[in-house]
Design a protein around this motif. Structure first.
Motif, PDB file in Angstrom:
ATOM      1  N   GLN A   1       0.830  -1.194   0.000  1.00  0.00           N
ATOM      2  CA  GLN A   1       0.000   0.000   0.000  1.00  0.00           C
ATOM      3  C   GLN A   1       0.866   1.246   0.000  1.00  0.00           C
ATOM      4  O   GLN A   1       2.014   1.221   0.435  1.00  0.00           O
ATOM      5  CB  GLN A   1      -0.914   0.031   1.235  1.00  0.00           C
ATOM      6  N   VAL A   2       0.308   2.306  -0.521  1.00  0.00           N
ATOM      7  CA  VAL A   2       1.000   3.595  -0.599  1.00  0.00           C
ATOM      8  C   VAL A   2       0.189   4.625   0.158  1.00  0.00           C
ATOM      9  O   VAL A   2      -1.033   4.685   0.025  1.00  0.00           O
ATOM     10  CB  VAL A   2       1.174   4.033  -2.062  1.00  0.00           C
ATOM     11  N   GLN A   3       0.859   5.404   0.965  1.00  0.00           N
ATOM     12  CA  GLN A   3       0.190   6.464   1.713  1.00  0.00           C
ATOM     13  C   GLN A   3       0.822   7.808   1.347  1.00  0.00           C
ATOM     14  O   GLN A   3       2.036   7.921   1.201  1.00  0.00           O
ATOM     15  CB  GLN A   3       0.315   6.257   3.220  1.00  0.00           C
ATOM     16  N   LEU A   4      -0.041   8.813   1.237  1.00  0.00           N
ATOM     17  CA  LEU A   4       0.397  10.185   1.029  1.00  0.00           C
ATOM     18  C   LEU A   4      -0.156  11.023   2.169  1.00  0.00           C
ATOM     19  O   LEU A   4      -1.370  10.973   2.430  1.00  0.00           O
ATOM     20  CB  LEU A   4      -0.109  10.737  -0.303  1.00  0.00           C
ATOM     21  N   VAL A   5       0.689  11.774   2.833  1.00  0.00           N
ATOM     22  CA  VAL A   5       0.267  12.576   3.971  1.00  0.00           C
ATOM     23  C   VAL A   5       0.683  14.018   3.736  1.00  0.00           C
ATOM     24  O   VAL A   5       1.866  14.319   3.620  1.00  0.00           O
ATOM     25  CB  VAL A   5       0.874  12.061   5.289  1.00  0.00           C
ATOM     26  N   SER A  21       3.424  20.510   2.282  1.00  0.00           N
ATOM     27  CA  SER A  21       4.333  19.376   2.098  1.00  0.00           C
ATOM     28  C   SER A  21       3.522  18.097   1.984  1.00  0.00           C
ATOM     29  O   SER A  21       2.423  17.998   2.545  1.00  0.00           O
ATOM     30  CB  SER A  21       5.290  19.251   3.284  1.00  0.00           C
ATOM     31  N   CYS A  22       4.066  17.138   1.272  1.00  0.00           N
ATOM     32  CA  CYS A  22       3.414  15.838   1.144  1.00  0.00           C
ATOM     33  C   CYS A  22       4.496  14.770   1.128  1.00  0.00           C
ATOM     34  O   CYS A  22       5.447  14.862   0.341  1.00  0.00           O
ATOM     35  CB  CYS A  22       2.590  15.776  -0.128  1.00  0.00           C
ATOM     36  N   ALA A  23       4.328  13.779   1.979  1.00  0.00           N
ATOM     37  CA  ALA A  23       5.287  12.686   2.060  1.00  0.00           C
ATOM     38  C   ALA A  23       4.630  11.389   1.618  1.00  0.00           C
ATOM     39  O   ALA A  23       3.544  11.050   2.098  1.00  0.00           O
ATOM     40  CB  ALA A  23       5.807  12.554   3.484  1.00  0.00           C
ATOM     41  N   ALA A  24       5.296  10.685   0.719  1.00  0.00           N
ATOM     42  CA  ALA A  24       4.820   9.386   0.260  1.00  0.00           C
ATOM     43  C   ALA A  24       5.564   8.285   0.997  1.00  0.00           C
ATOM     44  O   ALA A  24       6.771   8.392   1.238  1.00  0.00           O
ATOM     45  CB  ALA A  24       5.022   9.246  -1.241  1.00  0.00           C
ATOM     46  N   SER A  25       4.833   7.236   1.345  1.00  0.00           N
ATOM     47  CA  SER A  25       5.459   6.106   2.033  1.00  0.00           C
ATOM     48  C   SER A  25       4.742   4.819   1.663  1.00  0.00           C
ATOM     49  O   SER A  25       3.660   4.844   1.081  1.00  0.00           O
ATOM     50  CB  SER A  25       5.423   6.317   3.551  1.00  0.00           C
ATOM     51  N   GLY A  26       5.359   3.689   2.020  1.00  0.00           N
ATOM     52  CA  GLY A  26       4.746   2.397   1.742  1.00  0.00           C
ATOM     53  C   GLY A  26       5.518   1.623   0.703  1.00  0.00           C
ATOM     54  O   GLY A  26       6.724   1.793   0.543  1.00  0.00           O
ATOM     55  N   MET A 102       6.328  -1.968  -7.990  1.00  0.00           N
ATOM     56  CA  MET A 102       7.351  -2.969  -8.268  1.00  0.00           C
ATOM     57  C   MET A 102       7.979  -2.673  -9.617  1.00  0.00           C
ATOM     58  O   MET A 102       7.388  -1.985 -10.456  1.00  0.00           O
ATOM     59  CB  MET A 102       6.763  -4.371  -8.257  1.00  0.00           C
ATOM     60  N   MET A 103       9.193  -3.205  -9.853  1.00  0.00           N
ATOM     61  CA  MET A 103       9.880  -2.990 -11.111  1.00  0.00           C
ATOM     62  C   MET A 103       9.057  -3.571 -12.250  1.00  0.00           C
ATOM     63  O   MET A 103       8.623  -4.730 -12.178  1.00  0.00           O
ATOM     64  CB  MET A 103      11.254  -3.656 -11.085  1.00  0.00           C
ATOM     65  N   GLY A 104       8.811  -2.758 -13.269  1.00  0.00           N
ATOM     66  CA  GLY A 104       8.031  -3.208 -14.408  1.00  0.00           C
ATOM     67  C   GLY A 104       6.547  -3.275 -14.164  1.00  0.00           C
ATOM     68  O   GLY A 104       5.784  -3.688 -15.032  1.00  0.00           O
ATOM     69  N   GLY A 105       6.126  -2.856 -12.981  1.00  0.00           N
ATOM     70  CA  GLY A 105       4.708  -2.906 -12.651  1.00  0.00           C
ATOM     71  C   GLY A 105       3.955  -1.707 -13.191  1.00  0.00           C
ATOM     72  O   GLY A 105       4.544  -0.722 -13.625  1.00  0.00           O
ATOM     73  N   TYR A 106       2.636  -1.820 -13.150  1.00  0.00           N
ATOM     74  CA  TYR A 106       1.824  -0.698 -13.579  1.00  0.00           C
ATOM     75  C   TYR A 106       1.928   0.448 -12.569  1.00  0.00           C
ATOM     76  O   TYR A 106       2.169   0.238 -11.388  1.00  0.00           O
ATOM     77  CB  TYR A 106       0.355  -1.130 -13.696  1.00  0.00           C
ATOM     78  N   GLU A 107       1.714   1.644 -13.103  1.00  0.00           N
ATOM     79  CA  GLU A 107       1.658   2.821 -12.236  1.00  0.00           C
ATOM     80  C   GLU A 107       0.205   3.105 -11.885  1.00  0.00           C
ATOM     81  O   GLU A 107      -0.685   2.999 -12.726  1.00  0.00           O
ATOM     82  CB  GLU A 107       2.269   4.041 -12.942  1.00  0.00           C
ATOM     83  N   ASN A 108      -0.005   3.461 -10.653  1.00  0.00           N
ATOM     84  CA  ASN A 108      -1.338   3.851 -10.193  1.00  0.00           C
ATOM     85  C   ASN A 108      -1.263   5.211  -9.518  1.00  0.00           C
ATOM     86  O   ASN A 108      -0.211   5.612  -9.007  1.00  0.00           O
ATOM     87  CB  ASN A 108      -1.883   2.816  -9.192  1.00  0.00           C
ATOM     88  N   ASP A 109      -2.373   5.900  -9.538  1.00  0.00           N
ATOM     89  CA  ASP A 109      -2.466   7.206  -8.884  1.00  0.00           C
ATOM     90  C   ASP A 109      -2.946   7.044  -7.445  1.00  0.00           C
ATOM     91  O   ASP A 109      -3.930   6.338  -7.193  1.00  0.00           O
ATOM     92  CB  ASP A 109      -3.420   8.131  -9.642  1.00  0.00           C
ATOM     93  N   TYR A 110      -2.269   7.724  -6.553  1.00  0.00           N
ATOM     94  CA  TYR A 110      -2.647   7.713  -5.144  1.00  0.00           C
ATOM     95  C   TYR A 110      -2.880   9.147  -4.685  1.00  0.00           C
ATOM     96  O   TYR A 110      -2.270  10.094  -5.205  1.00  0.00           O
ATOM     97  CB  TYR A 110      -1.544   7.074  -4.295  1.00  0.00           C
ATOM     98  N   TRP A 111      -3.760   9.266  -3.695  1.00  0.00           N
ATOM     99  CA  TRP A 111      -4.161  10.582  -3.209  1.00  0.00           C
ATOM    100  C   TRP A 111      -4.004  10.660  -1.694  1.00  0.00           C
ATOM    101  O   TRP A 111      -4.219   9.674  -0.984  1.00  0.00           O
ATOM    102  CB  TRP A 111      -5.618  10.864  -3.563  1.00  0.00           C
ATOM    103  N   GLY A 112      -3.666  11.851  -1.214  1.00  0.00           N
ATOM    104  CA  GLY A 112      -3.668  12.111   0.207  1.00  0.00           C
ATOM    105  C   GLY A 112      -5.063  12.454   0.687  1.00  0.00           C
ATOM    106  O   GLY A 112      -6.014  12.529  -0.091  1.00  0.00           O
ATOM    107  N   GLN A 113      -5.164  12.693   1.990  1.00  0.00           N
ATOM    108  CA  GLN A 113      -6.476  12.958   2.587  1.00  0.00           C
ATOM    109  C   GLN A 113      -6.876  14.418   2.451  1.00  0.00           C
ATOM    110  O   GLN A 113      -8.029  14.767   2.686  1.00  0.00           O
ATOM    111  CB  GLN A 113      -6.460  12.555   4.066  1.00  0.00           C
TER     112      GLN A 113
END
Length: 121
Positions: A1-5, A21-26, A102-113
């Motif tokens: 999972q990916v989190q944006l704060v 500021s926004c920090a991505a993690s996961g 992951m390497m070669g994986g699809y890209e997905n869009d993630y959003w913060g709260q």
């Protein structure tokens, strides 16, 4: 999972400045585009600014010359420096990132709260 704060929102008088500021993690392999959108009450969410991993930027016409987007790829962070703020900049500001988990994986869009920015007269 990916989190944006997001952080840095608040109340400011017209003409003032704020820095978001926004920090991505996961589970992040790579981050392509990072950006900021905003949504004012009763309006649709709109693009504010984006920045690619290489540093190319894109701004909404309404913020050009006043806002600056930047990123720190090593820290997986994106920033939005907002100067000369106007009441019409009021809204909830959302961070977004296009992420491959992951390497070669699809890209997905993630959003913060979202973080509230209120500009008073």
């Amino acid at each position: 999972q990916v989190q944006l704060v997001e952080s840095g929102g608040g109340l400011v008088q017209a003409g003032g400045s704020l820095r978001l500021s926004c920090a991505a993690s996961g589970s992040i392999f790579s981050i392509n585009v990072m950006g900021w959108y905003r949504q004012a009450p009763g309006k649709q969410r709109e693009l504010v600014a984006t920045i690619t991993v290489g540093g190319s930027t894109n701004y909404a016409d309404s913020v050009k010359g006043r806002f600056t987007i930047s990123r720190d790829n090593a820290r997986k962070k994106v920033y939005l420096q907002m100067n000369s703020l106007k009441p019409e900049d009021t809204g909830v500001y959302y961070c977004t990132s296009t992420v491959a988990t992951m390497m070669g994986g699809y890209e997905n869009d993630y959003w913060g709260q979202g973080t509230q920015v209120t500009v008073s007269l």
